[in-house]
Design a protein around this motif. Sequence first.
Motif, PDB file in Angstrom:
ATOM      1  N   UNK A   1      44.015  34.541  38.028  1.00 55.65           N
ATOM      2  CA  UNK A   1      44.844  34.970  39.150  1.00 55.65           C
ATOM      3  C   UNK A   1      44.058  34.881  40.444  1.00 55.65           C
ATOM      4  N   UNK A   2      44.800  34.605  41.509  1.00 57.87           N
ATOM      5  CA  UNK A   2      44.200  34.545  42.831  1.00 57.87           C
ATOM      6  C   UNK A   2      45.023  35.424  43.763  1.00 57.87           C
ATOM      7  N   UNK A   3      44.376  36.450  44.336  1.00 62.89           N
ATOM      8  CA  UNK A   3      45.005  37.305  45.336  1.00 62.89           C
ATOM      9  C   UNK A   3      44.474  36.866  46.692  1.00 62.89           C
ATOM     10  N   UNK A   4      45.354  36.292  47.503  1.00 61.26           N
ATOM     11  CA  UNK A   4      44.951  35.687  48.772  1.00 61.26           C
ATOM     12  C   UNK A   4      43.842  34.683  48.471  1.00 61.26           C
ATOM     13  N   UNK A   5      42.639  34.857  48.983  1.00 63.76           N
ATOM     14  CA  UNK A   5      41.585  33.885  48.690  1.00 63.76           C
ATOM     15  C   UNK A   5      40.638  34.374  47.593  1.00 63.76           C
ATOM     16  N   UNK A   6      40.875  35.549  47.033  1.00 64.96           N
ATOM     17  CA  UNK A   6      39.973  36.152  46.050  1.00 64.96           C
ATOM     18  C   UNK A   6      40.444  35.877  44.620  1.00 64.96           C
ATOM     19  N   UNK A   7      39.537  35.360  43.798  1.00 69.75           N
ATOM     20  CA  UNK A   7      39.830  35.141  42.383  1.00 69.75           C
ATOM     21  C   UNK A   7      39.617  36.444  41.617  1.00 69.75           C
ATOM     22  N   UNK A   8      40.344  36.606  40.523  1.00 67.85           N
ATOM     23  CA  UNK A   8      40.271  37.814  39.690  1.00 67.85           C
ATOM     24  C   UNK A   8      39.719  37.446  38.312  1.00 67.85           C
ATOM     25  N   UNK A   9      38.385  37.304  38.182  1.00 66.26           N
ATOM     26  CA  UNK A   9      37.816  36.887  36.897  1.00 66.26           C
ATOM     27  C   UNK A   9      37.994  37.905  35.778  1.00 66.26           C
ATOM     28  N   UNK A  10      38.358  39.135  36.127  1.00 64.06           N
ATOM     29  CA  UNK A  10      38.598  40.146  35.098  1.00 64.06           C
ATOM     30  C   UNK A  10      40.089  40.314  34.824  1.00 64.06           C
ATOM     31  N   UNK A  11      40.841  39.282  35.106  1.00 66.99           N
ATOM     32  CA  UNK A  11      42.242  39.167  34.709  1.00 66.99           C
ATOM     33  C   UNK A  11      42.504  37.680  34.570  1.00 66.99           C
ATOM     34  N   UNK A  12      41.988  37.121  33.452  1.00 72.63           N
ATOM     35  CA  UNK A  12      41.996  35.667  33.303  1.00 72.63           C
ATOM     36  C   UNK A  12      41.899  35.266  31.832  1.00 72.63           C
ATOM     37  N   UNK A  13      42.325  34.044  31.555  1.00 77.29           N
ATOM     38  CA  UNK A  13      42.159  33.433  30.236  1.00 77.29           C
ATOM     39  C   UNK A  13      40.920  32.549  30.261  1.00 77.29           C
TER      40      UNK A  13
END
Length: 189
Positions: free
Chosen positions: A124-136
């Motif tokens: 997931x990407x929130x604005x320009x920030x990636x969410x590595x702790x919500x990912x496959x």
Amino acid sequence: MKQLSDCSAVILCGGKSLRMGFDKALLQVNGEYVLLKMVQQLEQLFPKVLLVTNDRQKFPPTFQQAAIIEDHYSEKGPLGGLVTALEQLETSHLFLMACDIPQFSVPLIEEMALYIYTHEVVICQQESRLEPLFAFYHRSCLPIFLKQLATDDWRIRKEFAQFSVKKIPLKDSYGLNNVNTPEELVFWQ
């Protein structure tokens, strides 16, 4: 809702919770452990849900039904927990999330899962920030993450250039806010 048969879910719950002042993995709301409710939600999608922790003894008997493994790299941050999970993986993919995300969306996880067979990382990407702790993550990521553990940079996203990565922009209806301080506990109510 269809179960993702070749994918396991992993909840990281070994952080220090310094800003919170108590272990977030043991948070209770209305007498129920939030983490166990998260496990139950994820069990609707995944055949196996694992908890990766720095200390399995911290969990009370209520957690006896949960699959708990200890982090082999507990001083390496979330990357250590991810590598531990990938080493234990019996499926080709895992869905990784932190234990401090009070509002997660099952439809969002299902949307992300559409890309797991064409990409090694779906995030997931929130604005320009990636969410590595919500990912496959695909199990093929393990060798690169293992090498990274030997460095001083344990940011999960550091080696993403070596993977096929699908970024899912978050819609306004999906919020992935971590709860890190006592003031933020209202998000769990």
